[in-house]
Design an enzyme around this catalytic site. Structure first.
Site, PDB file in Angstrom:
ATOM      1  N   THR B  63       0.834  -1.197   0.000  1.00 16.24           N
ATOM      2  CA  THR B  63       0.000   0.000   0.000  1.00 16.24           C
ATOM      3  C   THR B  63       0.873   1.252   0.000  1.00 16.24           C
ATOM      4  O   THR B  63       0.578   2.221  -0.699  1.00 16.24           O
ATOM      5  CB  THR B  63      -0.917  -0.009   1.233  1.00 16.24           C
ATOM      6  OG1 THR B  63      -1.642  -1.233   1.229  1.00 16.24           O
ATOM      7  CG2 THR B  63      -1.880   1.148   1.214  1.00 16.24           C
ATOM      8  N   GLU B  87      -9.391  -2.262   1.268  1.00 19.58           N
ATOM      9  CA  GLU B  87      -9.117  -2.823   2.584  1.00 19.58           C
ATOM     10  C   GLU B  87      -9.221  -1.794   3.703  1.00 19.58           C
ATOM     11  O   GLU B  87      -9.771  -2.067   4.755  1.00 19.58           O
ATOM     12  CB  GLU B  87      -7.718  -3.451   2.599  1.00 19.58           C
ATOM     13  CG  GLU B  87      -7.692  -4.752   1.838  1.00 19.58           C
ATOM     14  CD  GLU B  87      -6.350  -5.428   1.910  1.00 19.58           C
ATOM     15  OE1 GLU B  87      -5.331  -4.724   1.970  1.00 19.58           O
ATOM     16  OE2 GLU B  87      -6.324  -6.664   1.895  1.00 19.58           O
ATOM     17  N   SER B  99       2.049   9.630   8.218  1.00 18.40           N
ATOM     18  CA  SER B  99       3.342   9.371   8.853  1.00 18.40           C
ATOM     19  C   SER B  99       4.484   9.485   7.851  1.00 18.40           C
ATOM     20  O   SER B  99       5.636   9.635   8.224  1.00 18.40           O
ATOM     21  CB  SER B  99       3.340   7.986   9.490  1.00 18.40           C
ATOM     22  OG  SER B  99       3.200   7.003   8.496  1.00 18.40           O
ATOM     23  N   LYS B 232       9.082  -9.226 -13.539  1.00 17.90           N
ATOM     24  CA  LYS B 232       8.756  -9.222 -14.953  1.00 17.90           C
ATOM     25  C   LYS B 232       8.538  -7.802 -15.406  1.00 17.90           C
ATOM     26  O   LYS B 232       7.981  -6.994 -14.661  1.00 17.90           O
ATOM     27  CB  LYS B 232       7.466 -10.021 -15.119  1.00 17.90           C
ATOM     28  CG  LYS B 232       6.948 -10.159 -16.506  1.00 17.90           C
ATOM     29  CD  LYS B 232       5.739 -11.061 -16.441  1.00 17.90           C
ATOM     30  CE  LYS B 232       5.193 -11.343 -17.806  1.00 17.90           C
ATOM     31  NZ  LYS B 232       4.034 -12.212 -17.718  1.00 17.90           N
ATOM     32  N   ARG B 234       7.594  -6.451 -19.146  1.00 16.98           N
ATOM     33  CA  ARG B 234       7.482  -6.735 -20.574  1.00 16.98           C
ATOM     34  C   ARG B 234       7.946  -5.535 -21.388  1.00 16.98           C
ATOM     35  O   ARG B 234       7.551  -4.410 -21.134  1.00 16.98           O
ATOM     36  CB  ARG B 234       6.018  -7.057 -20.901  1.00 16.98           C
ATOM     37  CG  ARG B 234       5.845  -7.742 -22.220  1.00 16.98           C
ATOM     38  CD  ARG B 234       4.423  -8.174 -22.389  1.00 16.98           C
ATOM     39  NE  ARG B 234       4.182  -9.518 -21.857  1.00 16.98           N
ATOM     40  CZ  ARG B 234       2.992 -10.090 -21.886  1.00 16.98           C
ATOM     41  NH1 ARG B 234       1.964  -9.453 -22.386  1.00 16.98           N
ATOM     42  NH2 ARG B 234       2.836 -11.297 -21.418  1.00 16.98           N
ATOM     43  N   GLU B 327      25.884   1.379  22.686  1.00 17.29           N
ATOM     44  CA  GLU B 327      26.384   0.363  23.602  1.00 17.29           C
ATOM     45  C   GLU B 327      26.475   0.862  25.038  1.00 17.29           C
ATOM     46  O   GLU B 327      26.355   0.086  25.968  1.00 17.29           O
ATOM     47  CB  GLU B 327      27.760  -0.127  23.134  1.00 17.29           C
ATOM     48  CG  GLU B 327      27.649  -1.113  21.985  1.00 17.29           C
ATOM     49  CD  GLU B 327      28.986  -1.630  21.521  1.00 17.29           C
ATOM     50  OE1 GLU B 327      30.022  -1.101  21.958  1.00 17.29           O
ATOM     51  OE2 GLU B 327      28.994  -2.552  20.701  1.00 17.29           O
TER      52      GLU B 327
END
Lengths: 113, 592
Positions: B63, B87, B99, B232, B234, B327
């Site tokens: 999306t 959807e 966002s 693919k 074409r 770290e």
């Protein structure tokens, strides 16, 4: 196109409250021009309504070619689509309405009513 | 941003030689997506006026890709678009893409984009007889006409299969739909969920055969990475690899990142590394401002200390420094740097230094990048430090890390921010090799190494590369003292490079050896002198002897001469007395 019989204000209220199957039906049929499916659907639904809902239904037939914006507003994908606006809940029946049994089930109409 | 140029180049290379005139080949018209990297892979974009299938599993970014294609088309290429969502409803969709910085509401208000949410609920639908999808066509058609759309996205049309009865009708109608889209000349993206054995659940690839892009979102070693592949295309050449891509605040970006223009201005200003001796090694002036510096080395070689020096030096100049630690916690860094005499607490108090510490595993790479972007944009530092880089490498996501780094470096460079990265190299492996991947984006690369000899470990620093400056090729011994980093010359001799106490011992040894050698030299000199005097005396004696002999010899020679003359005279006299008329020579000839 508008086919209706008497429409007293009282039954309108009752219908809005969703009181039973015996109340008024508001149906919208969306078609696309004069395609065979559309023509069939209009004929079929008119027949079904007259036979089963005589006097207590309102049927609007809307041609989407004339009012394409309604396709979005009414969430129409398939054509023909019959929408039962009232009584609630909202129901949709797609197809040319050739299967009467299915239409009756979809509209929640008991045959003997 | 799009460069359709690489494509023709590629074509002309592969073109057969038989053609007499190098006519430009008719190119398949393409619609640039504006998505970083994707246009490079596809050689200019998606096939214009044709549908493209984008498929992949849930949450792989279908999306997002489709939406970015549409938004970029509307904003950058003046091609309005219709987004038909099956959807998500319009409201959710607008929120979700906000966002990425896409303001759909605004675009819709400016008639650049139409978002249409198609709601299909199986429970509400009853089928009675034949139907078709003319409603969808009308809907799409009216949306396209309302803004003059050139692009269309159908996301995800397969939802119809679960929402509507009679798949046979649906299939026929979908085939008609894709043909219709082609006839309308819109460039379309159709998304599809990945199926068990087919690319899409409903085999949409059967209908959409011009261009198929597969997205993948896979997790390895608990770290996820996104990949894209053009399966693919074409009528066009295309990159066939799997390319990693990121979704961040700027949308999707696909590697290769060649799409990022290398157009940043290179400042000639130099900034001190904070260690005077290191500045001297770097052409006498330190790093270039806006360059990228990598300090790599094995564990405990002082990478963070060098970084702290640089931060300290920058703050002293009054610059702002953003320190990303992966770290150590900020207080740990403060304590540790205090131990080598660097007080960075004062800079934090003055607001010149910000330390952001979090674990790399706290979020995905995209999020990290987005966070960095945001912080850098807010704080506007002159120096950014990442310590260390390699903690991002979890599993085999090195390519993604590299992509992230490249994008970060490019971002920093365009803002003329000096970036300093530390990188932990595995001991034992050749450092140069392991970091080939990131070398290309690094301007100055310092190498810290442990030299293990004589029962101790000593740190060494060398400049592996430094673009655009005459840097030292020498290895320096690197010492962490209580007043910071110090660099010393190392001992270089026949035994190799020595550091630490070995170097001290060697230096003492050398001194002793030198002394002995000096004495030896003196001894030899005296010996030589002695020989010379002896020889000279001998020569004088021989000369004297010769003089004596010479005198004696010349005396004998004189006597001989006198005798000879006397003898000859005697012979003439004798001849005269015998009356010889002929010469002695003629006499000789006559006898023959």
């Amino acid at each position: 196109m508008k086919t209706n019989s008497d429409r007293p204000a009282q039954s309108e209220v009752k219908k809005a409250l969703g009181l039973g199957a015996s109340n008024r039906y508001i149906l919208n049929l969306y078609v696309a021009g004069q395609s065979p499916k559309s023509v069939n659907a209009i004929a079929n639904i008119k027949k079904i309504c007259e036979e089963n809902l005589q006097g207590r239904y309102e049927l609007d037939v809307i041609d989407l070619y004339q009012q394409p914006q309604l396709a979005q507003g009414e969430q129409i994908i398939a054509v023909p689509t019959l929408i039962r606006k009232l009584p609630p809940p909202l129901r949709r029946i797609i197809g040319d309405m050739s299967n009467t049994e299915r239409v009756l089930v979809g509209l929640d109409i008991r045959k003997n009513a | 941003m799009t460069k359709p140029k690489p494509k023709p180049k590629l074509k002309s290379k592969t073109a057969p030689k038989a053609k007499p005139t190098p006519k430009p080949r008719p190119q398949l018209p393409k619609a640039p997506t504006g998505i970083q990297g994707l246009d490079e892979i596809t050689g200019g974009g998606l096939p214009k006026g044709r549908p493209t299938l984008v498929c992949g599993g849930a949450g792989c970014g279908k999306t997002m890709l489709a939406m970015e294609f549409l938004v970029r088309g509307a904003t950058e290429f003046n091609e309005p678009g219709v987004f038909m969502a099956f959807e998500e409803n319009a409201k959710d969709l607008i929120q979700n893409v906000a966002s990425l910085g896409f303001d759909l509401k605004d675009l819709a208000a400016r008639k650049k984009i139409v978002v249409d949410f198609v709601y299909v609920e199986r429970n509400e639908i009853e089928e009675s007889g034949e139907y078709d999808l003319e409603g969808l066509f009308i809907r799409l058609g009216s949306a396209i006409d309302s803004i003059g759309a050139k692009r269309v996205v159908l996301d995800t049309i397969e939802t119809l299969f679960s929402g509507l009865p009679n798949p046979l009708i649906l299939r026929a109608e979908l085939r008609r739909l894709f043909r219709w889209l082609k006839d309308r000349g819109v460039t379309a993206i159709i998304t599809g969920e990945r199926g068990e054995e087919t690319l899409t659940r409903q085999g949409l690839e059967e209908y959409v055969s011009d261009c198929v892009i597969v997205l993948d979102h896979r997790v390895s070693e608990q770290a996820s990475s996104r990949r894209l592949r053009v399966v693919k295309y074409r009528g066009s050449t295309h990159g066939t690899n799997e390319y990693p891509f990121l979704i961040d605040a700027d949308g999707i970006s696909v590697l290769p990142v060649t799409s990022l223009g290398l157009e940043h201005i290179a400042p000639i200003e130099r900034v001190s590394s904070g260690v005077a001796r290191l500045d001297a090694m770097l052409g006498g002036a330190g790093y270039y401002r806006g360059s990228s510096v990598l300090i790599s080395g094995t564990a405990g070689t002082g990478k963070s200390s060098l970084a702290a020096h640089f931060a300290d030096a920058a703050c002293r100049r009054g610059e702002r420094v953003l320190y990303f630690s992966f770290e150590e916690s900020p207080s740990q860094i403060l304590r540790n740097m205090c131990s080598i005499g660097i007080d960075i607490q004062q800079w934090i108090k003055k607001g010149l230094l910000q330390i952001h510490a979090n674990r790399p595993s706290s979020a995905g790479l995209e999020t990290h990048l987005a966070v960095k972007h945001k912080l850098i944009s807010e704080f506007k530092p002159q120096v950014v430090i990442l310590d260390p880089l390699n903690s991002f490498v979890i599993g085999d996501n090195e390519i993604e890390v590299k992509s992230m780094l490249i994008r970060l470096v490019d971002f920093l460079k365009t803002r003329q921010i000096t970036g300093l990265f530390t990188n932990l190299a595995q001991s034992g492996s050749p450092v140069e090799q392991t970091e080939v991947a990131i070398s290309s984006v690094i301007d100055t690369w310092l190498l810290l190494r442990d030299i293990d000899s004589g029962g101790e470990r000593n740190r060494c620093l060398s400049v592996l590369k430094s673009r655009g400056m005459a840097h030292s090729n020498q290895i320096r011994e690197f010492m962490l003292t209580d007043h910071g980093v110090e660099l010393r010359d190392v001992y270089v001799g026949p035994e190799g490079v020595l550091t630490g106490s070995a170097r001290l011992t060697k230096e003492a040894e050398n001194e002793a050896a030198m002394l002995i050698r000096n004495q030896e030299v003196e001894l030899r000199r005296i010996e030589l002198e002695r020989k010379r005097t002896t020889l000279e005396a001998q020569i004088a004696m021989l000369r004297a002897e010769f003089a004596v002999q010479e005198v004696a010899s010349s005396k004998i020679i004189g006597q001989e001469k006198a005798e000879k003359a006397q003898l000859a005279q005697g012979r003439v006299d004798m001849g005269l007395s015998r009356k010889v008329d002929a010469k002695p020579n003629k006499q000789k000839g006559g006898s023959k």
